[in-house]
Design an enzyme around this catalytic site. Sequence first.
Site, PDB file in Angstrom:
ATOM      1  N   ASP A  25       0.833  -1.209   0.000  1.00 47.30           N
ATOM      2  CA  ASP A  25       0.000   0.000   0.000  1.00 47.30           C
ATOM      3  C   ASP A  25       0.867   1.258   0.000  1.00 47.30           C
ATOM      4  OD1 ASP A  25      -2.316   1.431   0.000  1.00 47.30           O
ATOM      5  OD2 ASP A  25      -2.743   1.162   2.131  1.00 47.30           O
ATOM      6  N   ASN A  73     -10.431  -3.131  -6.636  1.00 49.16           N
ATOM      7  CA  ASN A  73      -9.630  -2.204  -7.457  1.00 49.16           C
ATOM      8  C   ASN A  73     -10.215  -1.961  -8.849  1.00 49.16           C
ATOM      9  OD1 ASN A  73      -6.413  -3.278  -6.091  1.00 49.16           O
ATOM     10  ND2 ASN A  73      -7.685  -1.551  -5.522  1.00 49.16           N
TER      11      ASN A  73
HETATM   12  C1  FPP Z   1      -1.817   0.111  -3.455  1.00 54.09           C
HETATM   13  O1  FPP Z   1      -1.387   1.446  -3.461  1.00 54.09           O
HETATM   14  C2  FPP Z   1      -1.254  -0.616  -4.563  1.00 54.09           C
HETATM   15  C3  FPP Z   1      -1.957  -1.222  -5.562  1.00 54.09           C
HETATM   16  C4  FPP Z   1      -3.436  -1.233  -5.629  1.00 54.09           C
HETATM   17  C5  FPP Z   1      -1.303  -1.903  -6.680  1.00 54.09           C
HETATM   18  C6  FPP Z   1      -0.059  -2.646  -6.358  1.00 54.09           C
HETATM   19  C7  FPP Z   1       0.758  -2.727  -7.578  1.00 54.09           C
HETATM   20  C8  FPP Z   1       2.110  -2.661  -7.630  1.00 54.09           C
HETATM   21  C9  FPP Z   1       2.966  -2.661  -6.458  1.00 54.09           C
HETATM   22  C10 FPP Z   1       2.829  -2.561  -8.925  1.00 54.09           C
HETATM   23  C11 FPP Z   1       2.821  -3.713  -9.822  1.00 54.09           C
HETATM   24  C12 FPP Z   1       2.673  -5.060  -9.200  1.00 54.09           C
HETATM   25  C13 FPP Z   1       3.388  -6.121  -9.576  1.00 54.09           C
HETATM   26  C14 FPP Z   1       3.125  -7.443  -8.975  1.00 54.09           C
HETATM   27  C15 FPP Z   1       4.428  -6.011 -10.569  1.00 54.09           C
HETATM   28  P1  FPP Z   1      -2.456   2.594  -3.645  1.00 54.09           P
HETATM   29  O2  FPP Z   1      -2.523   2.945  -5.074  1.00 54.09           O
HETATM   30  O3  FPP Z   1      -3.760   2.200  -3.018  1.00 54.09           O
HETATM   31  O4  FPP Z   1      -1.777   3.751  -2.800  1.00 54.09           O
HETATM   32  P2  FPP Z   1      -2.496   4.881  -1.953  1.00 54.09           P
HETATM   33  O5  FPP Z   1      -3.297   4.205  -0.876  1.00 54.09           O
HETATM   34  O6  FPP Z   1      -1.359   5.691  -1.397  1.00 54.09           O
HETATM   35  O7  FPP Z   1      -3.359   5.663  -2.913  1.00 54.09           O
END
Ligand code: FPP
Length: 246
Positions: A25, A73
């Site tokens: 996250d 998501n």
């Molecule tokens: C949460 O951060 C993250 C995600 C929903 C996506 C995770 C994806 C990656 C780490 C990149 C690609 C993955 C792989 C396996 C190569 P958020 O966007 O909810 O962050 P925030 O809460 O700060 O808005």
Amino acid sequence: MTVAERRKPTPQAAAVPRHVAVIMDGNGRWARQRGLPRIKGHERGADSVRAAVRACRDAGVKYLTLYAFSVENWSRPRAEIAALMRLLRKFIRDNENELHENRIRLRLLGRVGDLPADVRGELRRVEQATAAYDAGHLILALSYGGRTEIAEAARRIAQEVRDGKLDPADVDEDAVARRLYLPDVPDPDLMIRTSGEMRLSNFLLWQLSYAELYVTAVLWPDFREPHFKAALEEYGRRQRRFGDVS
Ligand code: FPP
């Protein structure tokens, strides 16, 4: 694997978790803090994924499950979903060799059929190409929801009972666990969540019952090998009781 085997690591493995699950996250916040588009945070997050895989290999953690995309998501803006899918495909292409070199098996957890066909095809191809490996397991949770997984297991149980293949008296913890998405994978011993939120967010609701929880304020794009090692060290200091007395 029975419920007990799935839940408890062997004594020699107790100091190092057999299975680590991660809620990655904070990508969006990392980008916002720098005045960058959210996708830049995801891109940096992909580098942290590579770091986590290496940290597990070096520490002897056999299973690593990463929450890469939840069923929830799909409600994100279409452009962000498309960028995440492109990133996922690129990550798989860029890292396939490293999986082969380290004999790491790629596994998929979730409603993978929901993913765009090109991404799904690439993932399935590498899943098959690495299927014989057992040095480590990289499990990507994609279009994953814990409640969906349990509901799907319940539906299968209901169908088997209806078809006379399963006696309701035999529906116990083992029967449910055997119908989850990856029944051969042991339960996580440690769950890491970055960026400070104290939530499970519908992640592995069944499997995390006895996991140690580790929440850090570090945002996922900044979470690299030293942070991973710190989490493993903290795990080594925990006393796990599984409901028993120490
Ligand atoms: C949460 O951060 C993250 C995600 C929903 C996506 C995770 C994806 C990656 C780490 C990149 C690609 C993955 C792989 C396996 C190569 P958020 O966007 O909810 O962050 P925030 O809460 O700060 O808005």
